[in-house]
Write an enzyme that holds these catalytic residues in place. Structure first.
Site, PDB file in Angstrom:
ATOM      1  N   CYS A   2      -6.750 -37.060 -17.099  1.00 38.05           N
ATOM      2  CA  CYS A   2      -5.547 -36.999 -16.258  1.00 38.05           C
ATOM      3  C   CYS A   2      -4.288 -36.066 -16.780  1.00 38.05           C
ATOM      4  O   CYS A   2      -4.345 -35.595 -17.709  1.00 38.05           O
ATOM      5  CB  CYS A   2      -4.310 -38.428 -16.457  1.00 38.05           C
ATOM      6  SG  CYS A   2      -5.617 -40.167 -16.596  1.00 38.05           S
ATOM      7  N   ARG A  27      -8.866 -29.386 -15.235  1.00 36.36           N
ATOM      8  CA  ARG A  27      -8.864 -30.652 -16.844  1.00 36.36           C
ATOM      9  C   ARG A  27     -10.107 -32.180 -15.640  1.00 36.36           C
ATOM     10  O   ARG A  27     -10.146 -33.030 -16.593  1.00 36.36           O
ATOM     11  CB  ARG A  27      -7.743 -31.711 -16.647  1.00 36.36           C
ATOM     12  CG  ARG A  27      -6.645 -30.544 -17.465  1.00 36.36           C
ATOM     13  CD  ARG A  27      -4.934 -31.617 -18.253  1.00 36.36           C
ATOM     14  NE  ARG A  27      -4.491 -32.181 -18.346  1.00 36.36           N
ATOM     15  CZ  ARG A  27      -4.921 -32.669 -20.094  1.00 36.36           C
ATOM     16  NH1 ARG A  27      -5.228 -31.601 -19.886  1.00 36.36           N
ATOM     17  NH2 ARG A  27      -4.902 -33.435 -20.200  1.00 36.36           N
ATOM     18  N   TRP A  75      -7.659 -39.190 -13.009  1.00 36.87           N
ATOM     19  CA  TRP A  75      -8.904 -39.115 -13.408  1.00 36.87           C
ATOM     20  C   TRP A  75      -9.414 -40.331 -13.772  1.00 36.87           C
ATOM     21  O   TRP A  75      -8.983 -41.277 -14.693  1.00 36.87           O
ATOM     22  CB  TRP A  75      -9.677 -38.291 -15.005  1.00 36.87           C
ATOM     23  CG  TRP A  75     -10.813 -38.313 -14.834  1.00 36.87           C
ATOM     24  CD1 TRP A  75     -11.224 -37.474 -13.897  1.00 36.87           C
ATOM     25  CD2 TRP A  75     -11.998 -39.103 -16.222  1.00 36.87           C
ATOM     26  NE1 TRP A  75     -13.217 -37.412 -14.455  1.00 36.87           N
ATOM     27  CE2 TRP A  75     -12.416 -38.267 -15.228  1.00 36.87           C
ATOM     28  CE3 TRP A  75     -11.427 -39.719 -17.321  1.00 36.87           C
ATOM     29  CZ2 TRP A  75     -14.112 -38.602 -16.531  1.00 36.87           C
ATOM     30  CZ3 TRP A  75     -12.384 -40.208 -18.263  1.00 36.87           C
ATOM     31  CH2 TRP A  75     -13.678 -39.458 -17.455  1.00 36.87           C
ATOM     32  N   ASN A 101      -0.997 -40.555 -18.806  1.00 35.68           N
ATOM     33  CA  ASN A 101      -2.463 -40.343 -19.424  1.00 35.68           C
ATOM     34  C   ASN A 101      -2.882 -41.026 -20.669  1.00 35.68           C
ATOM     35  O   ASN A 101      -2.145 -40.858 -21.177  1.00 35.68           O
ATOM     36  CB  ASN A 101      -2.366 -38.433 -20.137  1.00 35.68           C
ATOM     37  CG  ASN A 101      -3.244 -37.857 -20.278  1.00 35.68           C
ATOM     38  OD1 ASN A 101      -5.042 -38.195 -20.022  1.00 35.68           O
ATOM     39  ND2 ASN A 101      -3.533 -37.121 -21.033  1.00 35.68           N
ATOM     40  N   GLY A 102      -3.563 -41.737 -20.616  1.00 35.60           N
ATOM     41  CA  GLY A 102      -4.110 -42.196 -22.055  1.00 35.60           C
ATOM     42  C   GLY A 102      -4.772 -43.354 -21.490  1.00 35.60           C
ATOM     43  O   GLY A 102      -5.006 -43.935 -20.166  1.00 35.60           O
ATOM     44  N   GLU A 482     -28.176 -26.986 -26.212  1.00 39.57           N
ATOM     45  CA  GLU A 482     -26.493 -26.977 -25.357  1.00 39.57           C
ATOM     46  C   GLU A 482     -26.819 -26.151 -24.038  1.00 39.57           C
ATOM     47  O   GLU A 482     -26.196 -26.258 -22.664  1.00 39.57           O
ATOM     48  CB  GLU A 482     -26.222 -25.886 -25.948  1.00 39.57           C
ATOM     49  CG  GLU A 482     -24.576 -25.151 -26.074  1.00 39.57           C
ATOM     50  CD  GLU A 482     -23.706 -26.528 -24.862  1.00 39.57           C
ATOM     51  OE1 GLU A 482     -24.084 -27.086 -24.890  1.00 39.57           O
ATOM     52  OE2 GLU A 482     -22.574 -25.632 -24.722  1.00 39.57           O
ATOM     53  N   LYS A 486     -26.285 -27.124 -20.110  1.00 34.91           N
ATOM     54  CA  LYS A 486     -24.862 -26.188 -19.352  1.00 34.91           C
ATOM     55  C   LYS A 486     -25.484 -27.037 -18.458  1.00 34.91           C
ATOM     56  O   LYS A 486     -25.077 -26.405 -16.925  1.00 34.91           O
ATOM     57  CB  LYS A 486     -24.933 -24.711 -20.165  1.00 34.91           C
ATOM     58  CG  LYS A 486     -24.049 -23.665 -20.408  1.00 34.91           C
ATOM     59  CD  LYS A 486     -23.378 -24.196 -21.399  1.00 34.91           C
ATOM     60  CE  LYS A 486     -22.111 -25.466 -21.143  1.00 34.91           C
ATOM     61  NZ  LYS A 486     -21.419 -25.594 -22.029  1.00 34.91           N
ATOM     62  N   GLU A 489     -24.613 -29.965 -16.696  1.00 37.32           N
ATOM     63  CA  GLU A 489     -24.129 -30.053 -16.102  1.00 37.32           C
ATOM     64  C   GLU A 489     -22.748 -29.412 -14.909  1.00 37.32           C
ATOM     65  O   GLU A 489     -21.584 -29.999 -14.091  1.00 37.32           O
ATOM     66  CB  GLU A 489     -22.338 -30.377 -17.365  1.00 37.32           C
ATOM     67  CG  GLU A 489     -21.973 -29.404 -17.842  1.00 37.32           C
ATOM     68  CD  GLU A 489     -21.524 -28.871 -18.993  1.00 37.32           C
ATOM     69  OE1 GLU A 489     -20.174 -29.878 -19.137  1.00 37.32           O
ATOM     70  OE2 GLU A 489     -21.222 -27.886 -19.635  1.00 37.32           O
ATOM     71  N   HIS A 505     -46.148 -35.733 -27.737  1.00 35.49           N
ATOM     72  CA  HIS A 505     -45.788 -37.675 -28.501  1.00 35.49           C
ATOM     73  C   HIS A 505     -45.673 -37.880 -26.858  1.00 35.49           C
ATOM     74  O   HIS A 505     -44.842 -39.412 -27.521  1.00 35.49           O
ATOM     75  CB  HIS A 505     -45.290 -37.216 -29.301  1.00 35.49           C
ATOM     76  CG  HIS A 505     -45.639 -36.903 -31.021  1.00 35.49           C
ATOM     77  ND1 HIS A 505     -46.561 -37.462 -31.055  1.00 35.49           N
ATOM     78  CD2 HIS A 505     -44.697 -35.430 -31.529  1.00 35.49           C
ATOM     79  CE1 HIS A 505     -47.056 -36.969 -32.209  1.00 35.49           C
ATOM     80  NE2 HIS A 505     -46.720 -35.406 -32.347  1.00 35.49           N
ATOM     81  N   LYS A 604     -11.899 -31.749 -18.781  1.00 36.03           N
ATOM     82  CA  LYS A 604     -11.917 -30.941 -19.785  1.00 36.03           C
ATOM     83  C   LYS A 604     -11.663 -31.279 -21.116  1.00 36.03           C
ATOM     84  O   LYS A 604     -12.727 -31.425 -22.088  1.00 36.03           O
ATOM     85  CB  LYS A 604     -11.280 -30.071 -19.396  1.00 36.03           C
ATOM     86  CG  LYS A 604     -10.941 -28.705 -20.592  1.00 36.03           C
ATOM     87  CD  LYS A 604     -12.550 -28.171 -20.542  1.00 36.03           C
ATOM     88  CE  LYS A 604     -12.321 -26.575 -21.278  1.00 36.03           C
ATOM     89  NZ  LYS A 604     -13.408 -26.517 -21.318  1.00 36.03           N
TER      90      LYS A 604
HETATM   91  C1  F6R Z   1     -19.893 -29.674 -21.890  1.00 30.02           C
HETATM   92  C2  F6R Z   1     -18.367 -29.580 -22.500  1.00 30.02           C
HETATM   93  C3  F6R Z   1     -18.186 -30.397 -23.657  1.00 30.02           C
HETATM   94  C4  F6R Z   1     -17.367 -30.790 -24.640  1.00 30.02           C
HETATM   95  C5  F6R Z   1     -16.912 -32.405 -25.159  1.00 30.02           C
HETATM   96  C6  F6R Z   1     -15.933 -31.916 -26.369  1.00 30.02           C
HETATM   97  O1  F6R Z   1     -19.621 -27.938 -21.581  1.00 30.02           O
HETATM   98  O2  F6R Z   1     -16.830 -28.653 -22.867  1.00 30.02           O
HETATM   99  O3  F6R Z   1     -19.515 -31.101 -24.449  1.00 30.02           O
HETATM  100  O4  F6R Z   1     -17.883 -29.574 -25.823  1.00 30.02           O
HETATM  101  O5  F6R Z   1     -16.207 -32.793 -24.399  1.00 30.02           O
HETATM  102  O6  F6R Z   1     -14.876 -31.296 -26.381  1.00 30.02           O
HETATM  103  P1  F6R Z   1     -13.953 -30.454 -27.334  1.00 30.02           P
HETATM  104  O7  F6R Z   1     -14.602 -29.622 -27.967  1.00 30.02           O
HETATM  105  O8  F6R Z   1     -12.376 -30.196 -26.556  1.00 30.02           O
HETATM  106  O9  F6R Z   1     -13.273 -32.022 -28.664  1.00 30.02           O
END
Ligand code: F6R
Length: 609
Positions: A2, A27, A75, A101-102, A482, A486, A489, A505, A604
């Site tokens: 949010c 966000r 959100w 937010n929360g 990673e 990427k 997502e 395995h 985000k």
């Molecule tokens: C993926 C991504 C997330 C963040 C994770 C941690 O592209 O961005 O997996 O890495 O949510 O977020 P932070 O780094 O803000 O703690």
């Protein structure tokens, strides 16, 4: 997650709130709304959908005289995305409007409490309880009502609150969720993040834990939870306003990928002096403390955790002590064995990820030494950490992280060399060599970015695939995690990362004619074994893209396509290898027409557990 905005001034609040909400779109959200003080009380407009949908709804609303208001992007956590569940929530009496937010953890209990006192609820949200609870305690004194209500709230909250009877003010309050205050000329702002208000002011401060702010157009007054007045110095935000915008790129993500050489240079260069000494500016952790450390735990979420998995390899090898990387969401509940000789490294772009924040608190509770690697200055994790090393990546807007990941990786490598110097596990000459290699990373990344055509070509061949398997060994496996995240997502293609040795395995049963396998083959000691793994999957019909070192002809001979990493020393390989894989994910998602900067279901900043 949010987003909250609030405006109090002399200009019409509606366009400012809508514009600010748009700046928080990154966000992630599913509905939006605004509340404005009007002559006839608090006016609410809200809807499921995008800000564009909200704009349509408010287009015919006469609101030019309304100069005070709050706004929200939701959100969904409690209750589906819907008009009624959207914020702001207006108490049934019409006296109090709230954006939140929360998560209010005890909202069910509080609903019962209020129902027993004649209140009713029309949404499925946890947040509605806040407006009604404040209303319940309201007796003509807004601050007293908010503080009374707060005593009953359990969970996390950033709140923007309007009182119909106090039409010239906003009240803001936060605990465990971010909220900033912006100071303007005859106008003031609240927001969940800086880009929301950058167009209007560059003078901001972050509201501290459980601090309450009263904003009028002329002044902002802040109180701590005991009611003492608190003074905050404002921070001048120097970013160019366009730094928070796309700057000519199609998406924030690709802009941020291309910002990586600069971001990495900005993060490491100021910390290396002319004699190649590393300066981290620790205030409390002494050289003696570093010598006394006998184990390291890195904890974080998502991509930041993946940084930890890469870093684990070189920290262990360089410092010759046990090093583990653990997901923050598991760490906290896993009775971590740590004490004052353990260094806990927390990694977080936003500095607000709740799981990571709680892991940090757990580590501190158990007496560990803590260093946090954070991108957002004065964020919750930064504020609560013993030592903070900032990545200077600038604002990262795309939900999928790229430049934050790269800068985190570079910074943790620098920390590793710094510790190696103090502990004597490397000589000064060896460290100097590694530092020079690190200084060359930005140029190496740039050369990969200058040659995106081959990655675009490969993306054009495979963007329709259904499943992708990333394989690698040692650091290449860590990077596969990673690379796979990427891709999945932002493109919604199913992808998995496997330690290549694990394939036989079980998972090799998934390989069939045409399955795409992306093999990371940069870790020289295990190259022969990777070549065997490629042969194994090819024998079952897989198509293989291999990411290889500049001089590797052996893998080239067996793969269908190769992506070459420019010549560099081992310490730089991980920083370079991830770049074409970020690009591949981006171009595949782009060819599929995905909403790259705001992938479905993602946020985000994940400020809930
Ligand atoms: C993926 C991504 C997330 C963040 C994770 C941690 O592209 O961005 O997996 O890495 O949510 O977020 P932070 O780094 O803000 O703690």
């Amino acid at each position: 997650m949010c987003g909250i905005v609030g405006y109090v001034g002399v200009k019409p609040a509606m366009p400012i709130l809508l514009d600010s909400l748009e700046k928080l779109e990154y966000r992630g959200y599913d509905s939006a709304g605004v509340a404005l003080i009007s002559d006839s009380g608090i006016m609410i407009r809200k809807t499921r959908g995008r800000i564009a949908d909200l704009r349509k709804i408010v287009a015919s609303v006469p609101a030019d005289d309304c100069t005070v208001g709050i706004g929200h992007t939701r959100w969904a956590t409690h209750g589906e995305p819907s008009d009624v569940n959207s914020h702001p929530h207006l108490s049934k009496s019409g006296r109090v409007a709230v954006v939140h937010n929360g998560i209010i953890e005890n909202y069910i209990e509080l609903r019962e409490y209020l129902r027993a006192r004649g209140y009713s609820f029309s949404t499925e949200t946890d947040s509605e309880v806040v407006s009604e609870l404040i209303d319940y305690w309201y007796n003509g004194d807004p601050v007293a009502a908010v503080r009374k209500a707060e005593q009953q709230l359990k969970g996390s909250y950033a709140l923007g609150i309007l009182f119909a009877e106090f039409p010239e003010q906003i009240i803001a309050l936060r605990k465990d969720s971010p909220l900033i205050v912006g100071i303007g000329e005859g106008e003031n702002f609240i927001a969940s993040d800086i880009p929301a208000i950058l167009k209007h002011t560059r003078e901001v401060f972050r509201l501290g834990e459980r601090e309450l702010a009263i904003l009028t157009r002329r002044r902002v007054t802040v109180f701590d939870h005991l009611g003492n007045q608190v003074r905050h110095e404002t921070e001048h935000i120097a970013w160019d306003a366009t730094a928070a915008e796309k700057g000519g790129y199609s998406h924030f993500m690709i802009k941020e990928i291309f910002e990586q050489p600069d971001a990495i240079a900005k993060t490491i260069a100021p910390r290396i002096d002319d004699e190649l000494n590393i300066r981290l500016g620790f205030k409390s952790i002494t050289d003696e403390d570093i010598r006394n450390i006998n184990s390291i735990k890195i904890t974080a979420c998502g991509s930041a955790y993946h940084v930890g998995v890469v870093a684990k390899h070189f920290l262990k090898k360089t410092l010759n002590i046990p090093v583990e990387a653990e997901l923050a969401s598991e760490f906290r509940y896993d009775d971590p064995i740590i004490d004052e000789h353990t260094l806990v490294i927390i990694v977080s772009q936003s500095g607000e990820t709740l799981d990571t924040l709680y892991a940090l608190r757990e580590a501190k509770k158990r007496g560990a030494r803590v260093v946090s690697i954070v991108n957002v200055v004065a964020s919750s994790i930064a504020n609560e950490s013993e030592e903070v090393l900032y990545t200077w990546a600038g604002p990262e807007i795309a939900v999928a992280t790229t430049k934050a990941y790269s800068t985190q990786l570079a910074l943790i490598e620098l920390l590793c060399l710094y510790m190696a110097g103090i502990r004597g596990s490397m000589t000064k000459a060896e460290i100097d060599g590694e530092i020079r290699a690190m200084q060359a990373i930005p140029a190496g990344v740039q050369s990969l970015l200058d040659n995106v055509k081959s990655v675009q070509y490969i993306a054009s061949l495979y963007f329709n695939c259904q499943d992708v398997f990333f394989i690698g060994r040692n650091i290449d496996y860590a990077l596969s995690l990673e690379a796979s995240l990427k891709l999945k997502e932002i493109s919604y293609i199913h992808s998995e990362a496997y330690a290549a040795g694990e394939l036989k395995h079980g998972s090799i049963s998934l390989i069939e004619d045409g399955t795409l396998v992306i093999a990371l083959c940069t870790y020289r000691p295990l190259l022969e074994k990777m070549v065997s793994n490629i042969k194994e999957v090819k024998a079952r019909g897989a198509k293989v893209i291999a990411v290889i070192n500049h001089d590797d002809t052996q893998t080239e001979a067996v793969a269908d396509h190769v992506i070459r990493i420019p010549e560099c020393k081992d310490i730089a390989v991980a920083s370079l290898t991830i770049v074409p894989l970020q690009l591949l994910a981006y171009y595949i998602a782009s060819l599929k027409g995905c909403d790259i900067d705001k992938p479905r279901n993602l946020a985000k900043s994940v400020t809930v557990e």
